[in-house]
Design an enzyme around this catalytic site. Structure first.
Site, PDB file in Angstrom:
ATOM      1  N   ARG A 245      89.225  41.561  22.229  1.00 62.41           N
ATOM      2  CA  ARG A 245      88.248  42.378  23.147  1.00 62.41           C
ATOM      3  C   ARG A 245      88.495  41.987  24.596  1.00 62.41           C
ATOM      4  NH1 ARG A 245      83.035  39.734  19.299  1.00 62.41           N
ATOM      5  NH2 ARG A 245      84.761  39.085  18.561  1.00 62.41           N
ATOM      6  N   GLU A 388      77.990  26.279  14.040  1.00 62.84           N
ATOM      7  CA  GLU A 388      76.889  27.188  13.408  1.00 62.84           C
ATOM      8  C   GLU A 388      76.749  26.959  12.036  1.00 62.84           C
ATOM      9  OE1 GLU A 388      80.026  29.122  15.024  1.00 62.84           O
ATOM     10  OE2 GLU A 388      78.642  31.278  14.986  1.00 62.84           O
TER      11      GLU A 388
END
Ligand code: ADP
Length: 403
Positions: A245, A388
């Site tokens: 990205r 996470e």
């Protein structure tokens, strides 16, 4: 209490079964290439025998429902399993990427929550439908369990309006929710909490800059344990340069691509999300490969690394100015945890902010949470492995226990 954590993507499901509050991982694995002819299933039981209790095989899994059925049969298997009945699993914690500004906390899926989630799916069309699918399928297989959604955006909901609003007419925010939301919140929150605990500082007095450098990259400014700014925006495309990205660009570039080069929205989306960043500049999105080209003197790799590091430094400068007082800079995720080179490059010339790295400590091939600043550095420089899944298990456990 046994809590299953599910991270459902469009063609994958990652899972971990935790015993809480001990935080022990009983079984974990992932299904990849769901919907393709040969899906790949991997599974391990770290609490039994980390060396030998590992399985990997191919199987035709055509959708998420079949995927979860496979996970359930592994967890219940007489040879490989870790539970004797699906009812032993009291809660399922789901990673949901976008919670809009409705969902600021982990949320039990009941009443009309799924409907509300669907109504904001337009904000993350590539990610949220998969998370919702995961919840629907889990409701079928674990009908006695409490389903909890944990949002990537939730931690950033404490940002002030002047940090999250864009300078475009207010109606776009009011009518369509166009604002910065931020992502990787579960990771930033986890490493912030872990760092404060490690330094024995009260969380509500802890000021930090957290730097998550994985395939996706983002940073947050944290004041007194709360997020006050973050580098990603409406979507996870903004901010730092990433694996594929582009990060921050002048928005007019999109107009140029569309108007002058006649590219379609789909093509522009592909270009900026999948073909840019490290990949766009060097041909590979994997930082390890970029660094090995860099060492051989490859010019494109040198430029890519320079941009990658420069962006991080700019955000550190900006966030230090926002925070005023800084206790720690925290590196995490694949690059942040493993690349002493990137940490060293980023930390160069940061003495003006009270940040000084100790090259020897930084280069130690250590695992686990650690400090790598020099003895004179007023600001701590920390490496904190992110987790996470554990954060989702923790938040689900806290929520289920409080009911
Ligand atoms: P994801 O966002 O997919 O969870 P990770 O957090 O695993 O990704 O990070 C992946 C990135 O970390 C890749 O670019 C990989 O090259 C990089 N990485 C992993 N180990 C190292 C290392 N020792 N040195 C440099 N980069 C590394």
């Amino acid at each position: 209490m046994k809590i299953l954590v599910l991270n459902t993507g469009s063609s994958s499901i990652k899972f971990q079964l935790f015993a809480m509050p001990e935080q022990t991982v009983l079984g974990a694995g992932q299904l990849e290439k769901i919907g393709e002819e040969a899906s790949i299933v991997s599974y391990r039981r770290p609490n039994y025998d980390e060396q030998n209790d590992r399985w990997k095989y191919e199987k035709n899994i055509s959708n998420h429902s079949e995927g979860l059925a496979e996970i359930v049969s592994l967890l219940l298997d007489t040879e490989k399993g870790v539970v004797t009945s699906a009812d032993e699993i009291k809660a399922v914690g789901h990673r949901v990427v976008h919670g809009g500004d409705k969902f600021t906390q982990p949320t039990v899926i009941e009443d009309d929550i799924l409907g509300q989630l669907k109504s904001i799916s337009y904000l993350a069309p590539l990610h949220n439908p998969a998370g919702i699918k995961g919840i629907e399928v889990a409701q079928e297989y674990f009908d006695h369990a409490i389903q909890v959604a944990v949002f990537d955006t939730a931690f950033h909901q404490t940002m002030p309006d002047y940090a999250y609003r864009y300078a475009i007419p207010g109606s776009f925010y009011e009518e369509h929710g166009l604002r910065a939301y931020g992502f990787h919140g579960t990771s930033h929150q986890y490493v912030m909490r872990a760092a404060a605990r490690f330094l024995e500082l009260p969380q509500n007095e802890f000021n930090a800059i957290t730097i998550h450098l994985g395939n996706g990259c983002s940073m947050t400014a944290i004041r007194e344990g709360k997020c006050v700014d973050t580098s990603m925006g409406l979507t996870p495309l903004g901010g730092l340069m990433m694996g594929t990205r582009c990060g921050d660009i002048d928005p007019s570039l999109l107009l140029f691509l569309g108007d002058h080069l006649q590219m379609s929205f789909d093509e522009i989306d592909q270009l900026l999300n999948k073909q840019s960043g490290l990949k766009g500049l060097t041909g590979t999105n994997d930082l390890r490969s970029v660094l090995s080209k860099y060492e051989k003197g490859d010019t494109a790799a040198k430029l890519a690394v320079a941009i990658y590091v420069y962006r991080i430094k700019k955000y550190i400068g900006a966030y230090a100015a926002v925070l005023g007082r800084l206790d720690a800079i925290v590196f995490t995720a694949g690059v942040g945890e493993n690349s002493s080179f990137i940490r060293a490059q980023v930390s160069q010339e940061l003495q003006i902010l009270g940040v000084e790295l100790d090259p020897r400590k930084n280069d130690l091939p250590a695992k686990g949470i650690r400090e790598v600043q020099s003895a004179n550095s007023p600001v701590r420089v920390m490496v904190v492995p992110t987790n996470e899944e554990l954060e989702i298990a923790n938040q689900s456990y806290e929520l289920v226990n409080s009911r």
